[in-house]
Enzyme design. Structure first.
Site, mmCIF file in Angstrom:
data_model
loop_
_atom_site.group_PDB
_atom_site.id
_atom_site.type_symbol
_atom_site.label_atom_id
_atom_site.label_comp_id
_atom_site.label_asym_id
_atom_site.label_seq_id
_atom_site.Cartn_x
_atom_site.Cartn_y
_atom_site.Cartn_z
ATOM 1 N N LYS A 74 62.323 32.910 -5.492
ATOM 2 C CA LYS A 74 62.317 32.989 -4.054
ATOM 3 C C LYS A 74 62.190 31.305 -3.584
ATOM 4 O O LYS A 74 61.367 30.797 -4.004
ATOM 5 C CB LYS A 74 61.073 33.666 -3.737
ATOM 6 C CG LYS A 74 60.754 33.730 -2.058
ATOM 7 C CD LYS A 74 59.506 34.338 -1.817
ATOM 8 C CE LYS A 74 59.210 34.083 -0.445
ATOM 9 N NZ LYS A 74 58.019 34.599 -0.074
ATOM 10 N N LYS B 51 58.267 30.754 -7.037
ATOM 11 C CA LYS B 51 58.201 30.647 -5.631
ATOM 12 C C LYS B 51 58.193 29.164 -5.250
ATOM 13 O O LYS B 51 57.248 28.604 -5.471
ATOM 14 C CB LYS B 51 57.042 31.679 -5.036
ATOM 15 C CG LYS B 51 56.924 31.498 -3.511
ATOM 16 C CD LYS B 51 56.018 32.470 -3.052
ATOM 17 C CE LYS B 51 55.808 32.303 -1.462
ATOM 18 N NZ LYS B 51 54.986 33.355 -1.062
HETATM 19 C C1 PBG Z 1 53.115 35.395 1.632
HETATM 20 C C2 PBG Z 1 54.682 35.348 1.684
HETATM 21 C C3 PBG Z 1 55.614 34.708 2.089
HETATM 22 C C4 PBG Z 1 56.897 35.090 2.104
HETATM 23 C C5 PBG Z 1 56.648 36.155 1.472
HETATM 24 N N1 PBG Z 1 55.414 36.379 0.946
HETATM 25 C C6 PBG Z 1 55.464 33.555 3.327
HETATM 26 C C7 PBG Z 1 55.154 32.057 2.381
HETATM 27 O O1 PBG Z 1 54.705 32.086 1.442
HETATM 28 O O2 PBG Z 1 54.781 31.200 3.387
HETATM 29 C C8 PBG Z 1 58.207 34.748 2.738
HETATM 30 C C9 PBG Z 1 59.224 35.725 2.827
HETATM 31 C C10 PBG Z 1 60.226 35.308 3.945
HETATM 32 O O3 PBG Z 1 60.720 33.978 4.377
HETATM 33 O O4 PBG Z 1 61.235 35.965 4.117
HETATM 34 N N2 PBG Z 1 52.688 34.384 0.661
#
Ligand code: PBG
Length: 337
Positions: A260, A207
């Site tokens: 992601k 991520k």
């Molecule tokens: C929580 C999380 C996030 C997303 C999914 N889980 C936000 C982040 O890490 O700031 C983002 C999902 C999206 O943008 O569709 N940590």
């Protein structure tokens, strides 16, 4: 010129032959996308339902409202949902205790959905504290450090408590998105000890600290108050490091690995596909959705074709599954066939 034309030999190999008609193109097509490849994300709130600003067509649902939405998704052929909880500011705290409240929005929705749909729907839940903490970080800020440090190890039991609350309410799979080190083995251990050995882990293994989460943070009210997430989410400059993260999470017991965002990270999806035998999941995030919606709204592109093309790019790169806010709309409107 005429002399030149006369001397040019006809191409022996003509790839255009395989593009000549729709039927031929269909016959040789490599990547495809079917309902079973899609996971639809949903926001479930303890407060009032309503449209998410910046994400036209995406709503925050009450647990009851979500049930109706899931029913419609099942009719479209979707078989998997990823749930995010949204709680009002007054329920947020330093350690985000509301994240493991059995009466919270996600456990409530899980119980209702399990009761309504049995095992027909795969229920996946996001496990992360940022939507529940008053500082908006995914872990707990150290109280000892003089600068902002998100403490890894003291965060882990809180994530485990959240995963347990979801498992107890009926989740099939928990999906940790916090990017703390060692959280997959922590969750695995906690789930197994509590008799939830059958609950899977979809790890947000890779991520990145991305600008494409903007609309989501608005939707979940989870933007960090101070600082950013770059001390725990990955640096977009790094490719090799993704393999390290994936390898660690697989060794710790992850059942599926996620990359992601998706669109700006197709190389990473491809790398993971080659490096791991676990299913690879691409998360096409909120900013990707918003970008396509905005471009379509001003007539810059054909939304149906652009959604199909981007989802296919993720499958072609090697994703077994794609999480997309467009999932239900694309199926309803027949954009993928
Ligand atoms: C929580 C999380 C996030 C997303 C999914 N889980 C936000 C982040 O890490 O700031 C983002 C999902 C999206 O943008 O569709 N940590």
């Amino acid at each position: 010129m005429t002399a030149l034309l006369e001397r040019t030999p006809a191409p022996l190999v003509r790839p255009r032959r395989s593009r000549a008609t729709a039927a031929v193109r269909e016959m040789v097509a490599e990547a495809f996308i079917a309902p079973r490849h899609l996971i639809a994300p949903y926001f479930v709130t303890a407060g009032a339902a309503g449209e998410v600003p910046g994400m036209p067509g995406v709503r925050r649902h009450t647990a009851d409202g979500l049930l109706r939405e899931l029913e419609r998704s099942l009719e479209l052929g979707l078989r998997a949902a990823l749930l995010f909880g949204v709680v009002p500011a007054e329920e947020k705290s330093y350690a985000g205790e509301a994240a493991h409240d059995a009466a919270g929005p996600v456990p409530s929705a899980l119980r209702l959905a399990r009761q309504a749909f049995g095992d027909d729907l795969v229920l996946i839940t996001d496990v992360c504290l940022c939507g529940y903490t008053d500082h908006g970080h995914c872990g707990l800020p150290s109280k000892a450090a003089s600068r902002l440090v998100i403490d890894n190890d003291s965060t882990l039991p809180h994530l485990a408590a959240m995963a347990l609350a979801h498992a107890e309410a009926g989740a099939d799979i928990v999906a940790p998105s916090d990017m703390m080190d060692g959280r997959v083995s922590w969750l695995r251990g906690a789930l197994d000890d509590a008799g939830h050995g059958g609950v899977g882990i979809l790890s947000y293994a890779v991520k990145y600290a991305s600008a494409f989460y903007g609309p989501f943070r608005e939707a979940a009210g989870s933007a960090p108050g101070e600082g950013d997430r770059r001390s725990y989410q990955m640096d977009p400059r790094n490719r090799r490091e993704a393999r390290l993260e994936a390898k660690l999470d697989a060794a710790e017991g992850a059942d599926l690995l996620m990359v992601k965002p998706a669109l700006a990270y197709l190389d990473i999806i491809s790398d993971l596909r080659a490096a791991s035998d676990l299913p690879v999941v691409a998360y096409s995030v909120s900013g990707e959705y918003a970008m396509l919606k905005a471009a379509a709204a001003v007539g810059a592109l054909d939304e149906a074709a652009a959604v199909r093309e981007t989802l296919l790019s993720m499958r072609r790169a090697g994703a077994d599954l794609v999480i997309s806010y467009h999932a239900a709309e694309a199926l309803r409107a027949g954009w993928l066939s």
